[in-house]
Design a protein around this motif. Structure first.
Motif, PDB file in Angstrom:
ATOM      1  N   LYS A 121       0.806  -1.220   0.000  1.00  0.00           N
ATOM      2  CA  LYS A 121       0.000   0.000   0.000  1.00  0.00           C
ATOM      3  C   LYS A 121       0.845   1.280   0.000  1.00  0.00           C
ATOM      4  N   THR A 122       2.020   1.225   0.648  1.00  0.00           N
ATOM      5  CA  THR A 122       2.808   2.439   0.825  1.00  0.00           C
ATOM      6  C   THR A 122       4.032   2.519  -0.090  1.00  0.00           C
ATOM      7  N   GLY A 123       4.483   1.372  -0.576  1.00  0.00           N
ATOM      8  CA  GLY A 123       5.723   1.333  -1.346  1.00  0.00           C
ATOM      9  C   GLY A 123       6.963   1.377  -0.470  1.00  0.00           C
ATOM     10  N   LYS A 124       6.765   1.283   0.842  1.00  0.00           N
ATOM     11  CA  LYS A 124       7.884   1.310   1.788  1.00  0.00           C
ATOM     12  C   LYS A 124       7.853   0.054   2.635  1.00  0.00           C
ATOM     13  N   THR A 125       9.039  -0.475   2.923  1.00  0.00           N
ATOM     14  CA  THR A 125       9.100  -1.649   3.784  1.00  0.00           C
ATOM     15  C   THR A 125       8.700  -1.264   5.203  1.00  0.00           C
ATOM     16  N   PRO A 126       8.264  -2.241   5.979  1.00  0.00           N
ATOM     17  CA  PRO A 126       7.956  -1.943   7.377  1.00  0.00           C
ATOM     18  C   PRO A 126       9.147  -1.326   8.118  1.00  0.00           C
ATOM     19  N   ARG A 127      10.365  -1.777   7.814  1.00  0.00           N
ATOM     20  CA  ARG A 127      11.533  -1.230   8.500  1.00  0.00           C
ATOM     21  C   ARG A 127      11.695   0.269   8.212  1.00  0.00           C
ATOM     22  N   ILE A 128      11.461   0.675   6.977  1.00  0.00           N
ATOM     23  CA  ILE A 128      11.558   2.096   6.632  1.00  0.00           C
ATOM     24  C   ILE A 128      10.519   2.897   7.400  1.00  0.00           C
ATOM     25  N   LEU A 129       9.299   2.389   7.495  1.00  0.00           N
ATOM     26  CA  LEU A 129       8.255   3.094   8.247  1.00  0.00           C
ATOM     27  C   LEU A 129       8.595   3.169   9.732  1.00  0.00           C
ATOM     28  N   VAL A 130       9.147   2.097  10.277  1.00  0.00           N
ATOM     29  CA  VAL A 130       9.549   2.108  11.687  1.00  0.00           C
ATOM     30  C   VAL A 130      10.663   3.127  11.892  1.00  0.00           C
ATOM     31  N   ASP A 131      11.619   3.164  10.982  1.00  0.00           N
ATOM     32  CA  ASP A 131      12.699   4.153  11.087  1.00  0.00           C
ATOM     33  C   ASP A 131      12.160   5.580  11.020  1.00  0.00           C
ATOM     34  N   GLU A 132      11.179   5.822  10.144  1.00  0.00           N
ATOM     35  CA  GLU A 132      10.548   7.144  10.076  1.00  0.00           C
ATOM     36  C   GLU A 132       9.858   7.482  11.396  1.00  0.00           C
ATOM     37  N   ALA A 133       9.177   6.497  11.968  1.00  0.00           N
ATOM     38  CA  ALA A 133       8.486   6.712  13.240  1.00  0.00           C
ATOM     39  C   ALA A 133       9.486   7.046  14.345  1.00  0.00           C
ATOM     40  N   ILE A 134      10.605   6.351  14.368  1.00  0.00           N
ATOM     41  CA  ILE A 134      11.630   6.609  15.379  1.00  0.00           C
ATOM     42  C   ILE A 134      12.189   8.020  15.201  1.00  0.00           C
ATOM     43  N   ALA A 135      12.418   8.413  13.956  1.00  0.00           N
ATOM     44  CA  ALA A 135      12.923   9.760  13.682  1.00  0.00           C
ATOM     45  C   ALA A 135      11.946  10.830  14.174  1.00  0.00           C
ATOM     46  N   ARG A 136      10.661  10.516  14.189  1.00  0.00           N
ATOM     47  CA  ARG A 136       9.635  11.447  14.673  1.00  0.00           C
ATOM     48  C   ARG A 136       9.465  11.373  16.195  1.00  0.00           C
ATOM     49  N   GLY A 137      10.160  10.451  16.835  1.00  0.00           N
ATOM     50  CA  GLY A 137      10.038  10.287  18.283  1.00  0.00           C
ATOM     51  C   GLY A 137       8.876   9.410  18.696  1.00  0.00           C
ATOM     52  N   TYR A 138       8.267   8.692  17.752  1.00  0.00           N
ATOM     53  CA  TYR A 138       7.097   7.878  18.060  1.00  0.00           C
ATOM     54  C   TYR A 138       7.435   6.580  18.792  1.00  0.00           C
ATOM     55  N   ASP A 139       8.697   6.285  18.973  1.00  0.00           N
ATOM     56  CA  ASP A 139       9.078   5.109  19.751  1.00  0.00           C
ATOM     57  C   ASP A 139       9.080   5.405  21.253  1.00  0.00           C
ATOM     58  N   ASP A 140       8.868   6.647  21.624  1.00  0.00           N
ATOM     59  CA  ASP A 140       8.755   7.023  23.034  1.00  0.00           C
ATOM     60  C   ASP A 140       7.514   6.344  23.609  1.00  0.00           C
ATOM     61  N   PRO A 141       7.651   5.636  24.731  1.00  0.00           N
ATOM     62  CA  PRO A 141       6.491   4.950  25.320  1.00  0.00           C
ATOM     63  C   PRO A 141       5.322   5.873  25.642  1.00  0.00           C
ATOM     64  N   ALA A 142       5.582   7.156  25.787  1.00  0.00           N
ATOM     65  CA  ALA A 142       4.504   8.101  26.095  1.00  0.00           C
ATOM     66  C   ALA A 142       3.640   8.413  24.872  1.00  0.00           C
TER      67      ALA A 142
END
Length: 96
Positions: A13-34
């Motif tokens: 659907k996105t043309g991006k691997t799950p790892r790329i999306l996870v890396d983008e999320a981490i770059a946005r700070g979305y891996d913070d438990p809060a």
């Protein structure tokens, strides 16, 4: 649909691997438990058009890594997976 099938569909659907999306999320700070799942789901909907189920698969990987519960491995249900470890690097490179 298995957990891995959800991730494979996210890539389709996105043309991006799950790892790329996870890396983008981490770059946005979305891996913070809060950070609540709803924030991540909204980002994935806005930027990639993902629905809640597919987005929640990515949320799981962001928060828990590629491991899933062994109860779904080798089961006979619709949600069964072949491995306790999800493949995040794309359908084309997935070991058979």
């Amino acid at each position: 649909m298995s957990f891995q099938a959800y991730l494979d569909a996210v890539e389709a659907k996105t043309g991006k691997t799950p790892r790329i999306l996870v890396d983008e999320a981490i770059a946005r700070g979305y891996d913070d438990p809060a950070v609540k799942a709803g924030v991540i789901v909204q980002w994935l909907a806005d930027d990639y058009g993902l629905g809640r189920g597919h987005a929640m698969a990515i949320v799981h990987v962001i928060h828990n890594g590629p491991a899933i519960d062994a109860k779904h491995v080798g089961s006979t249900g619709a949600h069964r997976d072949a491995s306790e470890t999800l493949w995040l690097d794309g359908v084309a490179t997935k070991p058979q």
